[in-house]
Design a protein around this motif. Structure first.
Motif, mmCIF file in Angstrom:
data_model
loop_
_atom_site.group_PDB
_atom_site.id
_atom_site.type_symbol
_atom_site.label_atom_id
_atom_site.label_comp_id
_atom_site.label_asym_id
_atom_site.label_seq_id
_atom_site.Cartn_x
_atom_site.Cartn_y
_atom_site.Cartn_z
ATOM 1 N N LEU A 113 34.539 50.022 -55.521
ATOM 2 C CA LEU A 113 34.602 51.201 -54.652
ATOM 3 C C LEU A 113 35.535 52.192 -55.318
ATOM 4 O O LEU A 113 36.631 51.832 -55.748
ATOM 5 C CB LEU A 113 35.154 50.797 -53.284
ATOM 6 N N GLN A 114 35.104 53.439 -55.437
ATOM 7 C CA GLN A 114 35.938 54.477 -56.044
ATOM 8 C C GLN A 114 36.129 55.619 -55.053
ATOM 9 O O GLN A 114 35.221 55.929 -54.276
ATOM 10 C CB GLN A 114 35.296 55.032 -57.316
ATOM 11 N N PHE A 115 37.301 56.237 -55.096
ATOM 12 C CA PHE A 115 37.569 57.363 -54.199
ATOM 13 C C PHE A 115 38.687 58.227 -54.762
ATOM 14 O O PHE A 115 39.513 57.769 -55.564
ATOM 15 C CB PHE A 115 37.934 56.871 -52.791
ATOM 16 N N ALA A 116 38.698 59.481 -54.370
ATOM 17 C CA ALA A 116 39.712 60.435 -54.808
ATOM 18 C C ALA A 116 40.664 60.723 -53.653
ATOM 19 O O ALA A 116 40.257 60.764 -52.491
ATOM 20 C CB ALA A 116 39.055 61.733 -55.276
ATOM 21 N N VAL A 117 41.942 60.933 -53.973
ATOM 22 C CA VAL A 117 42.957 61.265 -52.973
ATOM 23 C C VAL A 117 43.738 62.471 -53.473
ATOM 24 O O VAL A 117 44.303 62.444 -54.576
ATOM 25 C CB VAL A 117 43.914 60.089 -52.718
ATOM 26 N N ALA A 118 43.784 63.520 -52.684
ATOM 27 C CA ALA A 118 44.483 64.740 -53.084
ATOM 28 C C ALA A 118 45.974 64.640 -52.760
ATOM 29 O O ALA A 118 46.371 64.019 -51.770
ATOM 30 C CB ALA A 118 43.880 65.937 -52.358
ATOM 31 N N GLY A 119 46.790 65.246 -53.614
ATOM 32 C CA GLY A 119 48.205 65.403 -53.308
ATOM 33 C C GLY A 119 49.099 64.219 -53.577
ATOM 34 O O GLY A 119 50.222 64.160 -53.050
ATOM 35 N N LEU A 120 48.673 63.269 -54.385
ATOM 36 C CA LEU A 120 49.529 62.125 -54.695
ATOM 37 C C LEU A 120 50.708 62.566 -55.554
ATOM 38 O O LEU A 120 50.567 63.381 -56.467
ATOM 39 C CB LEU A 120 48.729 61.044 -55.421
ATOM 40 N N ALA A 121 51.885 62.011 -55.270
ATOM 41 C CA ALA A 121 53.091 62.403 -55.996
ATOM 42 C C ALA A 121 53.871 61.158 -56.404
ATOM 43 O O ALA A 121 53.756 60.091 -55.791
ATOM 44 C CB ALA A 121 53.965 63.305 -55.123
ATOM 45 N N GLU A 122 54.683 61.295 -57.433
ATOM 46 C CA GLU A 122 55.517 60.186 -57.875
ATOM 47 C C GLU A 122 56.600 59.878 -56.845
ATOM 48 O O GLU A 122 57.082 60.773 -56.142
ATOM 49 C CB GLU A 122 56.175 60.511 -59.219
ATOM 50 N N GLY A 123 56.964 58.597 -56.767
ATOM 51 C CA GLY A 123 58.076 58.184 -55.922
ATOM 52 C C GLY A 123 57.765 58.078 -54.451
ATOM 53 O O GLY A 123 58.656 57.785 -53.652
ATOM 54 N N VAL A 124 56.516 58.314 -54.069
ATOM 55 C CA VAL A 124 56.121 58.251 -52.664
ATOM 56 C C VAL A 124 55.300 56.985 -52.434
ATOM 57 O O VAL A 124 54.397 56.666 -53.219
ATOM 58 C CB VAL A 124 55.285 59.485 -52.255
ATOM 59 N N SER A 125 55.593 56.258 -51.368
ATOM 60 C CA SER A 125 54.843 55.047 -51.047
ATOM 61 C C SER A 125 53.619 55.401 -50.199
ATOM 62 O O SER A 125 53.730 56.123 -49.206
ATOM 63 C CB SER A 125 55.735 54.061 -50.289
ATOM 64 N N TYR A 126 52.466 54.908 -50.625
ATOM 65 C CA TYR A 126 51.214 55.172 -49.923
ATOM 66 C C TYR A 126 50.608 53.863 -49.417
ATOM 67 O O TYR A 126 50.643 52.835 -50.116
ATOM 68 C CB TYR A 126 50.218 55.859 -50.860
ATOM 69 N N ASP A 127 50.055 53.917 -48.222
ATOM 70 C CA ASP A 127 49.385 52.765 -47.621
ATOM 71 C C ASP A 127 47.879 53.007 -47.638
ATOM 72 O O ASP A 127 47.408 54.089 -47.267
ATOM 73 C CB ASP A 127 49.853 52.558 -46.186
ATOM 74 N N VAL A 128 47.149 51.980 -48.069
ATOM 75 C CA VAL A 128 45.687 52.084 -48.159
ATOM 76 C C VAL A 128 45.066 51.012 -47.273
ATOM 77 O O VAL A 128 45.472 49.845 -47.322
ATOM 78 C CB VAL A 128 45.202 51.889 -49.606
ATOM 79 N N THR A 129 44.088 51.410 -46.466
ATOM 80 C CA THR A 129 43.307 50.453 -45.672
ATOM 81 C C THR A 129 41.834 50.696 -45.949
ATOM 82 O O THR A 129 41.342 51.820 -45.797
ATOM 83 C CB THR A 129 43.574 50.595 -44.170
ATOM 84 N N ILE A 130 41.160 49.648 -46.378
ATOM 85 C CA ILE A 130 39.719 49.715 -46.612
ATOM 86 C C ILE A 130 39.066 48.756 -45.629
ATOM 87 O O ILE A 130 39.256 47.531 -45.708
ATOM 88 C CB ILE A 130 39.381 49.336 -48.073
ATOM 89 N N ALA A 131 38.347 49.294 -44.664
ATOM 90 C CA ALA A 131 37.788 48.502 -43.574
ATOM 91 C C ALA A 131 36.276 48.398 -43.668
ATOM 92 O O ALA A 131 35.615 49.195 -44.338
ATOM 93 C CB ALA A 131 38.188 49.122 -42.237
ATOM 94 N N ASP A 132 35.729 47.400 -42.986
ATOM 95 C CA ASP A 132 34.277 47.215 -42.851
ATOM 96 C C ASP A 132 33.574 46.997 -44.185
ATOM 97 O O ASP A 132 32.519 47.566 -44.469
ATOM 98 C CB ASP A 132 33.650 48.406 -42.120
ATOM 99 N N VAL A 133 34.172 46.143 -45.017
ATOM 100 C CA VAL A 133 33.536 45.708 -46.261
ATOM 101 C C VAL A 133 32.779 44.414 -45.949
ATOM 102 O O VAL A 133 33.339 43.476 -45.383
ATOM 103 C CB VAL A 133 34.580 45.444 -47.351
ATOM 104 N N THR A 134 31.518 44.355 -46.307
ATOM 105 C CA THR A 134 30.722 43.157 -46.036
ATOM 106 C C THR A 134 30.825 42.187 -47.200
ATOM 107 O O THR A 134 30.409 42.494 -48.327
ATOM 108 C CB THR A 134 29.250 43.511 -45.784
ATOM 109 N N VAL A 135 31.415 41.011 -46.921
ATOM 110 C CA VAL A 135 31.617 39.976 -47.932
ATOM 111 C C VAL A 135 31.015 38.673 -47.420
ATOM 112 O O VAL A 135 31.423 38.178 -46.364
ATOM 113 C CB VAL A 135 33.123 39.777 -48.227
#
Length: 369
Positions: free
Chosen positions: A332-354
């Protein structure tokens, strides 16, 4: 096979990165493809700057001229080594591209590539890979062909200068980088090549992160590396690097202790291996016994992606997915605008069929200097 090409420009220096593999070919950098059980395949390709892969390591500037001696009797700072001197230091026997001799790459260079790649893999909780010396010649001969012809391709034609079947096999099973002949070519370190393959920001085929996927393939197991760099008699420079990623002598053992997923970036991540323009990516390890199997049937068609910091959601765009065999066959690939150094980001990827069930995944990352 799909062909794609991307380019990087730093000042007056340009390098190519070619990606192929289970569909790939082109110039610059490339990587191999295939399923877990299928150890054949081509590798992906990308064009690089003066890296990238990418990668994001910042390109080394062209050495500045040595300053005039100071009249003061104090020790002067040492001038930067020339492109020629830095290239020559890579080899114990110098290459002779004009006469199709690749030279002998220093063992320390290969050791450095292996150590740096394993350090990158450790960031993603992936097991280390070993070095496959029996496959050195494939990587070396592939680099020689790319350097001699000033192009990158996973399928070099038999009429190419310095063509060998050994090199052609290496070209079709490796990540490729370089493949240009120019008097203005900037010097690239191995770390910059690895960075270029990771970031993929110079890939002309939109949304393809095949080089990265091979580097972060849980089942990679081995690599071999070759490089040919030389100042030619007419004053032009040529440079090409090859990292073999599939179809190894003796096969590859199934690793133990794989993580449940592979995310890029993940945890505290060095800025030299990231670029704000890079696509983020995510793959599920659904079957730890083979590269294919359930890994090839992970379904992101209903998935949602949320990226936030301090509870504030960021804009996520360009979401796409595939089950192509660049390393682990789901991504899965995606783009995120405005990422900066030193900042903690949380990612949630939901509803993946495995394996027929809906799954959700959460992780964090922070880009650090």
């Amino acid at each position: 096979m799909r062909n794609f090409r991307s380019s990087w420009i730093l000042g007056v220096s340009t390098l190519a990165l070619l990606l192929g593999g289970c569909g790939g070919g082109g110039g610059g950098s490339s990587s191999g493809g295939g399923s877990a059980a299928d150890t054949s395949g081509s590798a992906p390709v990308v064009v690089a700057p003066a890296p990238a892969p990418t990668p994001a390591p910042s390109p080394t500037p062209i050495p500045a001229p040595t300053p005039a001696p100071s009249p003061v009797a104090t020790a002067a700072a040492a001038a930067p080594a020339s492109w020629q001197a830095r290239a020559a230091a890579l080899f114990t026997t110098q290459p002779d591209v004009a006469n199709c001799r690749p030279g002998v790459l220093a063992e320390a260079v290969r050791d450095d590539v292996l150590a740096r790649l394993n350090a990158i893999r450790a960031l993603h909780r992936l097991p280390p890979v070993s070095y496959s010396s029996p496959d050195d010649d494939q990587a070396t001969q592939a680099s020689l062909m790319m350097a001699a012809n000033g192009q990158l391709t996973h399928t070099p034609p038999a009429d190419w200068k310095c063509y060998t079947s050994t090199g052609a096999t290496g070209a079709g099973t490796s990540n490729l980088y370089g493949g240009l002949i120019s008097p203005y070519l900037a010097y690239f370190t191995e770390d910059m090549y690895l960075g270029g393959w990771l970031t993929e920001t110079t890939n002309l085929v939109a949304d393809n992160v095949g080089h990265r996927r091979w580097m972060l393939d849980p089942f990679l197991g081995k690599i071999a590396y070759g490089r040919v760099a030389q100042l030619l008699a007419d004053g032009r420079r040529t440079d090409a690097a090859t990292m073999k990623v599939v179809s190894f002598s003796g096969g590859v053992a199934v690793p133990a202790g794989l993580p449940p997923y592979v995310a890029y970036p993940y945890g505290d991540y060095p800025a030299r291996y990231f670029d704000p323009a890079a696509l983020l990516s995510f793959s599920v390890v659904a079957d730890a016994t083979q590269r294919g199997g359930a890994n090839a049937t992970v379904d992101f068609s209903q998935a949602s992606v949320r990226v936030s910091t301090g509870g504030t959601a960021l804009t996520v765009s360009n979401i796409r997915f595939d089950n192509t065999g660049y390393g682990l066959p789901n991504n899965l690939q995606f783009a995120v605008a405005g990422l900066a150094e030193g900042v903690s980001y949380d990612v949630t990827i939901a509803d993946v069929t495995v394996r027929g069930r809906s799954q959700s995944y959460s992780y964090s990352f922070r880009i650090i200097p």
